[in-house]
Each structure stands twice: as C-alpha cells, then as structure tokens.
Design a protein around this motif. Structure first.
Motif, mmCIF file in Angstrom:
data_model
loop_
_atom_site.group_PDB
_atom_site.id
_atom_site.type_symbol
_atom_site.label_atom_id
_atom_site.label_comp_id
_atom_site.label_asym_id
_atom_site.label_seq_id
_atom_site.Cartn_x
_atom_site.Cartn_y
_atom_site.Cartn_z
ATOM 1 N N GLU A 98 -2.250 13.364 5.317
ATOM 2 C CA GLU A 98 -2.107 14.744 4.841
ATOM 3 C C GLU A 98 -1.012 14.831 3.795
ATOM 4 O O GLU A 98 -1.168 15.515 2.778
ATOM 5 N N ASN A 99 0.084 14.137 4.023
ATOM 6 C CA ASN A 99 1.158 14.105 3.031
ATOM 7 C C ASN A 99 0.686 13.416 1.752
ATOM 8 O O ASN A 99 0.947 13.896 0.648
ATOM 9 N N LEU A 100 -0.010 12.318 1.915
ATOM 10 C CA LEU A 100 -0.449 11.521 0.767
ATOM 11 C C LEU A 100 -1.478 12.265 -0.080
ATOM 12 O O LEU A 100 -1.362 12.315 -1.300
ATOM 13 N N LEU A 101 -2.475 12.848 0.565
ATOM 14 C CA LEU A 101 -3.612 13.408 -0.167
ATOM 15 C C LEU A 101 -3.549 14.922 -0.379
ATOM 16 O O LEU A 101 -4.094 15.425 -1.355
ATOM 17 N N LEU A 148 4.946 6.952 -1.258
ATOM 18 C CA LEU A 148 4.928 7.375 0.143
ATOM 19 C C LEU A 148 4.839 6.175 1.076
ATOM 20 O O LEU A 148 5.491 6.130 2.114
ATOM 21 N N PHE A 149 4.045 5.169 0.702
ATOM 22 C CA PHE A 149 3.948 3.949 1.505
ATOM 23 C C PHE A 149 5.304 3.249 1.559
ATOM 24 O O PHE A 149 5.745 2.806 2.612
ATOM 25 N N LYS A 150 5.966 3.162 0.412
ATOM 26 C CA LYS A 150 7.258 2.479 0.338
ATOM 27 C C LYS A 150 8.328 3.225 1.127
ATOM 28 O O LYS A 150 9.070 2.631 1.913
ATOM 29 N N ASP A 151 8.379 4.532 0.943
ATOM 30 C CA ASP A 151 9.425 5.334 1.588
ATOM 31 C C ASP A 151 9.223 5.466 3.100
ATOM 32 O O ASP A 151 10.173 5.777 3.814
ATOM 33 N N ASN A 152 7.999 5.256 3.558
ATOM 34 C CA ASN A 152 7.687 5.429 4.980
ATOM 35 C C ASN A 152 6.965 4.216 5.540
ATOM 36 O O ASN A 152 6.068 4.338 6.377
ATOM 37 N N SER A 153 7.357 3.041 5.115
ATOM 38 C CA SER A 153 6.631 1.823 5.487
ATOM 39 C C SER A 153 6.632 1.571 6.991
ATOM 40 O O SER A 153 5.610 1.177 7.557
ATOM 41 N N ILE A 154 7.744 1.809 7.658
ATOM 42 C CA ILE A 154 7.802 1.580 9.105
ATOM 43 C C ILE A 154 6.919 2.597 9.823
ATOM 44 O O ILE A 154 6.162 2.241 10.728
ATOM 45 N N TYR A 155 7.008 3.861 9.412
ATOM 46 C CA TYR A 155 6.161 4.882 10.014
ATOM 47 C C TYR A 155 4.690 4.542 9.814
ATOM 48 O O TYR A 155 3.899 4.619 10.748
ATOM 49 N N PHE A 156 4.309 4.161 8.586
ATOM 50 C CA PHE A 156 2.910 3.836 8.287
ATOM 51 C C PHE A 156 2.434 2.681 9.159
ATOM 52 O O PHE A 156 1.360 2.734 9.744
ATOM 53 N N ARG A 157 3.238 1.651 9.283
ATOM 54 C CA ARG A 157 2.869 0.502 10.106
ATOM 55 C C ARG A 157 2.682 0.926 11.565
ATOM 56 O O ARG A 157 1.702 0.589 12.205
ATOM 57 N N THR A 186 0.505 -4.718 6.765
ATOM 58 C CA THR A 186 0.752 -3.335 6.358
ATOM 59 C C THR A 186 0.719 -3.225 4.842
ATOM 60 O O THR A 186 0.114 -2.305 4.295
ATOM 61 N N ARG A 187 1.346 -4.155 4.150
ATOM 62 C CA ARG A 187 1.326 -4.127 2.682
ATOM 63 C C ARG A 187 -0.086 -4.280 2.148
ATOM 64 O O ARG A 187 -0.489 -3.601 1.207
ATOM 65 N N THR A 188 -0.870 -5.164 2.765
ATOM 66 C CA THR A 188 -2.251 -5.383 2.343
ATOM 67 C C THR A 188 -3.068 -4.106 2.517
ATOM 68 O O THR A 188 -3.800 -3.699 1.606
ATOM 69 N N ILE A 189 -2.949 -3.470 3.657
ATOM 70 C CA ILE A 189 -3.679 -2.230 3.922
ATOM 71 C C ILE A 189 -3.230 -1.140 2.953
ATOM 72 O O ILE A 189 -4.053 -0.396 2.405
ATOM 73 N N ALA A 190 -1.918 -1.022 2.720
ATOM 74 C CA ALA A 190 -1.402 0.013 1.815
ATOM 75 C C ALA A 190 -1.943 -0.177 0.404
ATOM 76 O O ALA A 190 -2.381 0.785 -0.234
ATOM 77 N N VAL A 191 -1.934 -1.398 -0.098
ATOM 78 C CA VAL A 191 -2.443 -1.661 -1.448
ATOM 79 C C VAL A 191 -3.943 -1.380 -1.512
ATOM 80 O O VAL A 191 -4.430 -0.755 -2.456
#
Length: 84
Positions: free
Chosen positions: A63-66, A31-40, A9-14
C-alpha cells in the motif's frame, strides 16, 4: 521461495520493482532499501505456515509502495509473540 542461500530478499525486491515498472507502475528501490528488514520479515510472515501466516504486513508495505499510503512499517510488529 528461496532460490538462493543469500540475497533472497534483494532478489525478490529487484524482481518486484522491475515487474511493477513493466506493468506501468513507477516504483524505485527507496522503500525497499529504507525498510529492508520489515520487507524481509513481512515476506516470511506471509508464508509462515503453521504459525500465524499473515499477509497483513506485506499488504501494508505494498500500500505504501503503490498507493502512496503512509502505514507504519515496524519490524517489531511482525514478532510472533506465541513463540517467545
């Protein structure tokens, strides 16, 4: 894709953060940090073949990110109720 045993997940996020910045978007890791479990979990659900593959959750994240939307990102929403 799971190129590593840990840190997928960290690799994909970076990668996504760097790629989007390269394309001219201005995103950071918050957003990745605050929602890491959701993103994964959204990544898993978007590719969970055979059991309700669903890209909706990943779309909400992006949508939130962009687009600066304020979609609720709750990991509980990603549970496949049929499995429990």
């Amino acid at each position: 894709m799971h190129p590593f045993r840990e840190g997928n997940t960290r690799t994909i996020a970076v990668f996504i953060e760097k790629y989007l910045n390269y394309l001219g978007y201005h995103v950071d890791n918050k957003l990745f940090k605050d929602n890491s479990i959701y993103f994964r979990n959204a990544l898993v659900r978007s590719n969970y073949l055979g059991i309700r593959e669903n890209k909706t959750y990943l779309i909400k994240f992006y949508e939130n990110l962009l687009l600066g939307k304020n979609n609720d990102l709750h990991s509980e929403d990603l549970i496949v109720k049929e499995l429990f």
